[in-house]
Design an enzyme around this catalytic site. Structure first.
Site, PDB file in Angstrom:
ATOM      1  N   LYS A  82       0.846  -1.191   0.000  1.00 41.76           N
ATOM      2  CA  LYS A  82       0.000   0.000   0.000  1.00 41.76           C
ATOM      3  C   LYS A  82       0.886   1.247   0.000  1.00 41.76           C
ATOM      4  O   LYS A  82       1.976   1.252   0.582  1.00 41.76           O
ATOM      5  CB  LYS A  82      -0.909  -0.022   1.223  1.00 41.76           C
ATOM      6  CG  LYS A  82      -1.959   1.083   1.275  1.00 41.76           C
ATOM      7  CD  LYS A  82      -2.861   0.900   2.479  1.00 41.76           C
ATOM      8  CE  LYS A  82      -3.920   1.982   2.590  1.00 41.76           C
ATOM      9  NZ  LYS A  82      -4.817   1.763   3.764  1.00 41.76           N
ATOM     10  N   SER A 157      -9.593   1.784   2.847  1.00 41.33           N
ATOM     11  CA  SER A 157      -8.736   2.608   2.016  1.00 41.33           C
ATOM     12  C   SER A 157      -7.696   1.816   1.225  1.00 41.33           C
ATOM     13  O   SER A 157      -7.047   2.331   0.333  1.00 41.33           O
ATOM     14  CB  SER A 157      -8.006   3.640   2.885  1.00 41.33           C
ATOM     15  OG  SER A 157      -7.178   2.993   3.848  1.00 41.33           O
ATOM     16  N   SER A 181      -9.985  -0.876   6.760  1.00 43.79           N
ATOM     17  CA  SER A 181      -9.326  -0.707   5.475  1.00 43.79           C
ATOM     18  C   SER A 181      -8.560  -1.893   4.911  1.00 43.79           C
ATOM     19  O   SER A 181      -8.075  -1.829   3.787  1.00 43.79           O
ATOM     20  CB  SER A 181      -8.384   0.505   5.534  1.00 43.79           C
ATOM     21  OG  SER A 181      -9.121   1.680   5.698  1.00 43.79           O
TER      22      SER A 181
END
Length: 469
Positions: A82, A157, A181
């Site tokens: 990420k 996210s 997330s």
């Protein structure tokens, strides 16, 4: 073996073939790069890919293996990160314009540990701006699209992490989970994801959102794959004093006398009938290896969403306050509005939220004294259309998307308990449904065992999306 066949392997199967020499790390890495080239122009899961470096590392790892040197369980396995997890020499933008020029000088602890275990890092994954959102509809890097239906949300996210794993662009990925997330993208994209206990995994080198709830977690196709990644990254870190000294025991074994609690539906928790039917159907395979499967009622859950929203705005305000005052025009509209509003919270709001967290912890402790895991839906509906703020259930009831995705995910986030989301079916529209298992603190091994046992009896996790418009 064709590149397509290699890309479809899970980590456990890939490790077997790497060990036998039937597949090389270069072949596995090239299979992923081919898949990225084929699909990511549409899906937009990656914000940075470094094919040259990835293939160089894969070749070096192949040479080491031939010489009899294997670094660890992930030797030669392609993974991705990420975009809020620092990787030396690469921009660590956290999905933002404000940090778009921030080149990391060192690796986050979790990246150091992945490399030590032999992983090949393919690139960096798209995310909601500063991890403060649930859609990965990013104004700076563009929206990430769900591979099961590119008109649908991938969640957030860590949307890029969920999509890349589901689309077979990578064998596993790291995300971060504050409110939902890791688990939300796992559910919406039909993969498996673990939110570890707070303190199980180091946050050193990770761009913060809400410090008291932030944690790094893995996403992969199976629970066993997630356990393999988690073993590599978990453990105490002197650079993060919040990490626990508790030993890491994450090797799956056969479950024995598992006691399963299933959270009863409530009038304040509207759920798509497809999701409820999938959860009901999951009780049969769960029951086949459990001593007890029993429905439980937990009072006072209706305040969890409000408490999470307060914490998840008040704590980031400490980081973003100076930028909101001096660089507001560099934020996307949604995040700028949130961060400006966050500065209006009073200390009393934050204190009340923390008091509720303690109360919720005691409620969960009561349940988990009698049971090993608590089962809930991960989300009460399938992936909504891209950009949608509300979703209408078959009953005709309209649900706010943010409220809906936090309803069950807020429970582990507020309490710091570990949770795993795994595929449990599909809606009538062909969208994945996620089931969440919540466990006792630092008992991720039991969650992996339970989820892996469920996946041995079902095939939802093995289904692969075919992107379509």
């Amino acid at each position: 073996m064709s590149a397509q066949t290699v890309a479809d392997l899970d980590i456990v199967a890939l490790r077997t073939l790497l060990a036998s020499g039937e597949v090389s790390s270069r072949e596995a890495t090239q299979a992923c790069l081919d898949r990225i080239e084929e699909l990511d122009g549409t899906l937009n899961a990656f914000v940075q890919v470094d094919p040259t470096r990835a293939l160089e590392v894969a070749d070096a790892l192949d040479t080491m293996r031939r010489a009899g040197h294997v670094l660890g369980e992930l030797h030669g396995v392609p993974l991705a990160l990420k975009d809020n997890i620092s990787q030396a020499g690469y921009v660590n933008a956290a999905g933002s314009a404000i940090l778009a020029g921030d080149v990391a000088s060192s690796d986050a602890t979790v990246v150091e540990r992945l490399k030590r275990a032999g992983a090949v890092i393919l690139g960096r994954l798209n995310m909601h701006e500063f991890a403060q959102g649930v859609t990965t509809y990013n104004p700076h890097t563009g929206p990430t699209r769900n591979p099961w239906d590119v008109g649908r949300s991938p969640g957030g996210s860590s949307g890029g992490s969920g999509v890349a794993v589901a689309a077979r662009e990578v064998f596993g990925a790291l995300g971060t989970d504050t409110g939902c997330s890791v688990r939300l993208p796992a559910a919406f994209n039909g993969v498996t994801g673990i939110r570890p206990t707070i303190g199980r995994v180091s946050n050193s080198g990770v761009t913060p959102l809400a410090w008291s709830m932030d944690t790094v977690g893995p996403l992969a196709r199976t629970a066993e794959d997630c356990g393999t990644i988690l073993r590599a990254i978990a453990g105490h870190d002197s650079k993060d004093p919040a990490t626990s000294m508790r030993p890491v025991a994450l090797r799956p074994a056969e479950p024995t006398n598992l006691r399963v609690a299933v959270l009863a539906p409530g009038p304040d928790r509207p759920t798509d009938p497809d999701v409820q039917q999938a959860l009901d159907a999951a009780l049969s395979p769960l029951g086949s290896f459990s001593a007890v499967v029993e429905t439980v009622h937990i009072d006072d859950l209706e305040h969890a969403i409000t408490a999470l929203k307060v914490v998840n705005m008040a704590e980031p305000a400490g980081t973003h306050g100076r930028w909101v005052r001096t660089r507001a025009d560099e934020y996307g509209d949604d995040l700028r509005t949130l961060m400006e509003g966050a500065e209006l919270f009073l200390a009393s709001h934050y204190i009340q939220a923390q008091r509720y967290r303690s109360h919720l912890q005691s409620l969960l402790d009561d349940v988990l004294r009698s049971f090993d895991v608590l089962v809930t839906p991960t989300v009460e509906f399938g992936a909504p259309p891209l950009g949608a703020e509300e979703i209408t259930l078959p009953s005709g009831q309209t649900v706010d998307v943010i409220t809906g995705v936090l309803r069950y995910n807020a429970i582990p986030s507020l309490t710091g308990l570990p949770a795993i989301s795994l595929p449990a079916g599909f809606t009538e529209d062909g969208l994945p449904i996620g089931m969440q298992l919540i466990g006792r603190a630092f008992e991720e091994d039991l969650l992996v065992v339970a989820a892996a046992s469920y996946q041995q009896l079902t095939s939802w996790h093995a289904r692969s999306p075919v992107p379509h418009s």
